[in-house]
Scaffold this motif. Structure first.
Motif, PDB file in Angstrom:
ATOM      1  N   GLN A 171       6.870  -0.826 -14.270  1.00  0.00           N
ATOM      2  CA  GLN A 171       8.042  -1.289 -15.026  1.00  0.00           C
ATOM      3  C   GLN A 171       8.449  -2.713 -14.659  1.00  0.00           C
ATOM      4  O   GLN A 171       8.995  -3.431 -15.490  1.00  0.00           O
ATOM      5  N   TYR A 172       8.173  -3.119 -13.417  1.00  0.00           N
ATOM      6  CA  TYR A 172       8.576  -4.458 -12.978  1.00  0.00           C
ATOM      7  C   TYR A 172       7.421  -5.452 -12.918  1.00  0.00           C
ATOM      8  O   TYR A 172       7.555  -6.533 -12.364  1.00  0.00           O
ATOM      9  N   GLY A 173       6.289  -5.088 -13.505  1.00  0.00           N
ATOM     10  CA  GLY A 173       5.229  -6.044 -13.750  1.00  0.00           C
ATOM     11  C   GLY A 173       4.297  -6.373 -12.600  1.00  0.00           C
ATOM     12  O   GLY A 173       3.620  -7.401 -12.641  1.00  0.00           O
ATOM     13  N   LEU A 174       4.248  -5.527 -11.579  1.00  0.00           N
ATOM     14  CA  LEU A 174       3.276  -5.768 -10.512  1.00  0.00           C
ATOM     15  C   LEU A 174       1.887  -5.359 -10.999  1.00  0.00           C
ATOM     16  O   LEU A 174       1.750  -4.462 -11.846  1.00  0.00           O
ATOM     17  N   GLN A 175       0.884  -6.003 -10.467  1.00  0.00           N
ATOM     18  CA  GLN A 175      -0.476  -5.557 -10.730  1.00  0.00           C
ATOM     19  C   GLN A 175      -0.637  -4.241  -9.969  1.00  0.00           C
ATOM     20  O   GLN A 175      -0.206  -4.116  -8.825  1.00  0.00           O
ATOM     21  N   VAL A 176      -1.260  -3.253 -10.585  1.00  0.00           N
ATOM     22  CA  VAL A 176      -1.403  -1.934  -9.983  1.00  0.00           C
ATOM     23  C   VAL A 176      -2.880  -1.608  -9.807  1.00  0.00           C
ATOM     24  O   VAL A 176      -3.681  -1.787 -10.712  1.00  0.00           O
ATOM     25  N   ILE A 177      -3.207  -1.147  -8.601  1.00  0.00           N
ATOM     26  CA  ILE A 177      -4.558  -0.693  -8.289  1.00  0.00           C
ATOM     27  C   ILE A 177      -4.431   0.740  -7.793  1.00  0.00           C
ATOM     28  O   ILE A 177      -3.610   1.032  -6.926  1.00  0.00           O
ATOM     29  N   THR A 178      -5.248   1.647  -8.353  1.00  0.00           N
ATOM     30  CA  THR A 178      -5.191   3.041  -7.936  1.00  0.00           C
ATOM     31  C   THR A 178      -6.552   3.549  -7.501  1.00  0.00           C
ATOM     32  O   THR A 178      -7.581   3.124  -8.036  1.00  0.00           O
ATOM     33  N   GLU A 179      -6.527   4.412  -6.513  1.00  0.00           N
ATOM     34  CA  GLU A 179      -7.718   5.169  -6.142  1.00  0.00           C
ATOM     35  C   GLU A 179      -7.604   6.500  -6.879  1.00  0.00           C
ATOM     36  O   GLU A 179      -6.734   7.299  -6.571  1.00  0.00           O
ATOM     37  N   ASP A 180      -8.434   6.698  -7.868  1.00  0.00           N
ATOM     38  CA  ASP A 180      -8.348   7.945  -8.655  1.00  0.00           C
ATOM     39  C   ASP A 180      -9.341   8.973  -8.201  1.00  0.00           C
ATOM     40  O   ASP A 180     -10.279   8.741  -7.558  1.00  0.00           O
TER      41      ASP A 180
ATOM     42  N   ILE B 194       0.851  -1.196   0.000  1.00  0.00           N
ATOM     43  CA  ILE B 194       0.000   0.000   0.000  1.00  0.00           C
ATOM     44  C   ILE B 194       0.879   1.236   0.000  1.00  0.00           C
ATOM     45  O   ILE B 194       1.784   1.369   0.826  1.00  0.00           O
ATOM     46  N   SER B 195       0.599   2.158  -0.918  1.00  0.00           N
ATOM     47  CA  SER B 195       1.357   3.398  -1.048  1.00  0.00           C
ATOM     48  C   SER B 195       0.437   4.594  -0.810  1.00  0.00           C
ATOM     49  O   SER B 195      -0.306   4.995  -1.695  1.00  0.00           O
ATOM     50  N   PRO B 196       0.506   5.197   0.390  1.00  0.00           N
ATOM     51  CA  PRO B 196      -0.299   6.394   0.653  1.00  0.00           C
ATOM     52  C   PRO B 196       0.551   7.656   0.538  1.00  0.00           C
ATOM     53  O   PRO B 196       1.739   7.639   0.879  1.00  0.00           O
ATOM     54  N   PRO B 197      -0.020   8.763   0.061  1.00  0.00           N
ATOM     55  CA  PRO B 197       0.714  10.022   0.127  1.00  0.00           C
ATOM     56  C   PRO B 197       0.931  10.376   1.605  1.00  0.00           C
ATOM     57  O   PRO B 197       0.053  10.156   2.434  1.00  0.00           O
ATOM     58  N   MET B 198       2.098  10.900   1.936  1.00  0.00           N
ATOM     59  CA  MET B 198       2.411  11.154   3.341  1.00  0.00           C
ATOM     60  C   MET B 198       2.663  12.622   3.667  1.00  0.00           C
ATOM     61  O   MET B 198       2.665  12.988   4.840  1.00  0.00           O
ATOM     62  N   ALA B 199       2.864  13.462   2.670  1.00  0.00           N
ATOM     63  CA  ALA B 199       3.184  14.870   2.914  1.00  0.00           C
ATOM     64  C   ALA B 199       2.069  15.555   3.696  1.00  0.00           C
ATOM     65  O   ALA B 199       0.879  15.350   3.426  1.00  0.00           O
ATOM     66  N   ASN B 200       2.468  16.325   4.667  1.00  0.00           N
ATOM     67  CA  ASN B 200       1.548  17.124   5.494  1.00  0.00           C
ATOM     68  C   ASN B 200       0.563  16.275   6.299  1.00  0.00           C
ATOM     69  O   ASN B 200      -0.519  16.746   6.633  1.00  0.00           O
ATOM     70  N   LYS B 201       0.915  15.027   6.574  1.00  0.00           N
ATOM     71  CA  LYS B 201       0.072  14.163   7.402  1.00  0.00           C
ATOM     72  C   LYS B 201       0.858  13.749   8.634  1.00  0.00           C
ATOM     73  O   LYS B 201       2.073  13.520   8.565  1.00  0.00           O
ATOM     74  N   SER B 202       0.153  13.601   9.729  1.00  0.00           N
ATOM     75  CA  SER B 202       0.796  13.144  10.959  1.00  0.00           C
ATOM     76  C   SER B 202       1.018  11.634  10.877  1.00  0.00           C
ATOM     77  O   SER B 202       0.423  10.938  10.046  1.00  0.00           O
ATOM     78  N   GLU B 203       1.861  11.141  11.758  1.00  0.00           N
ATOM     79  CA  GLU B 203       2.117   9.704  11.839  1.00  0.00           C
ATOM     80  C   GLU B 203       0.814   8.952  12.074  1.00  0.00           C
ATOM     81  O   GLU B 203       0.561   7.914  11.459  1.00  0.00           O
ATOM     82  N   GLU B 204      -0.036   9.506  12.933  1.00  0.00           N
ATOM     83  CA  GLU B 204      -1.322   8.871  13.236  1.00  0.00           C
ATOM     84  C   GLU B 204      -2.226   8.826  12.017  1.00  0.00           C
ATOM     85  O   GLU B 204      -2.901   7.826  11.767  1.00  0.00           O
ATOM     86  N   GLU B 205      -2.261   9.913  11.243  1.00  0.00           N
ATOM     87  CA  GLU B 205      -3.100   9.948  10.038  1.00  0.00           C
ATOM     88  C   GLU B 205      -2.630   8.922   9.008  1.00  0.00           C
ATOM     89  O   GLU B 205      -3.448   8.241   8.380  1.00  0.00           O
ATOM     90  N   ILE B 206      -1.316   8.796   8.864  1.00  0.00           N
ATOM     91  CA  ILE B 206      -0.768   7.836   7.910  1.00  0.00           C
ATOM     92  C   ILE B 206      -1.103   6.411   8.341  1.00  0.00           C
ATOM     93  O   ILE B 206      -1.576   5.599   7.543  1.00  0.00           O
ATOM     94  N   LYS B 207      -0.876   6.124   9.615  1.00  0.00           N
ATOM     95  CA  LYS B 207      -1.167   4.776  10.123  1.00  0.00           C
ATOM     96  C   LYS B 207      -2.655   4.458  10.018  1.00  0.00           C
ATOM     97  O   LYS B 207      -3.031   3.325   9.698  1.00  0.00           O
ATOM     98  N   GLU B 208      -3.511   5.440  10.278  1.00  0.00           N
ATOM     99  CA  GLU B 208      -4.959   5.233  10.176  1.00  0.00           C
ATOM    100  C   GLU B 208      -5.352   4.900   8.742  1.00  0.00           C
ATOM    101  O   GLU B 208      -6.146   3.994   8.498  1.00  0.00           O
TER     102      GLU B 208
ATOM    103  N   CYS C  65      -3.101   4.859  -2.855  1.00  0.00           N
ATOM    104  CA  CYS C  65      -4.208   5.576  -2.217  1.00  0.00           C
ATOM    105  C   CYS C  65      -4.476   6.915  -2.903  1.00  0.00           C
ATOM    106  O   CYS C  65      -3.601   7.492  -3.547  1.00  0.00           O
ATOM    107  N   ARG C  66      -5.683   7.400  -2.712  1.00  0.00           N
ATOM    108  CA  ARG C  66      -6.117   8.670  -3.286  1.00  0.00           C
ATOM    109  C   ARG C  66      -5.062   9.755  -3.055  1.00  0.00           C
ATOM    110  O   ARG C  66      -4.526   9.879  -1.972  1.00  0.00           O
TER     111      ARG C  66
END
Length: 98
Positions: free
Chosen positions: A89-98, A6-20, A71-72
């Protein structure tokens, strides 16, 4: 069972927000019978560029996964963009929240 990164954007988010956000996605994906790998990096060494070091660790974690889930807001986050390109590029299946 397929492993999901899972790849969430992290800029301007607290540790708690990211973990949530990660936990919310993890719960939903586990209900669909996916194995979600832990992508939150707790400790980083004393390096000049911590975000770049964390990106390297993230890519290493992604190397053991079948699916990369973005993540969005991923399109505006430089780390997510790099992870996305690596996944494609390395062939993983990709799922995006657009």
């Amino acid at each position: 069972m397929k492993k999901v990164f899972i790849s969430p954007p992290m800029a301007n988010k607290s540790e708690e927000e990211i973990k949530e956000e990660l936990n919310k996605r993890k719960t939903a994906l586990e209900q669909l019978n996916f194995e979600v790998v832990d992508t939150y990096i707790e400790n980083s060494p004393n390096v000049k560029n911590i975000p770049l070091w964390c990106l390297g660790k993230s890519l290493a974690i992604m190397a053991n996964c079948d699916i990369a889930y973005f993540c969005r807001g991923w399109q505006k986050a430089r780390g997510c963009l790099i992870e996305y390109e690596a996944a494609v590029q390395y062939g993983l299946q990709v799922i995006t929240e657009d």
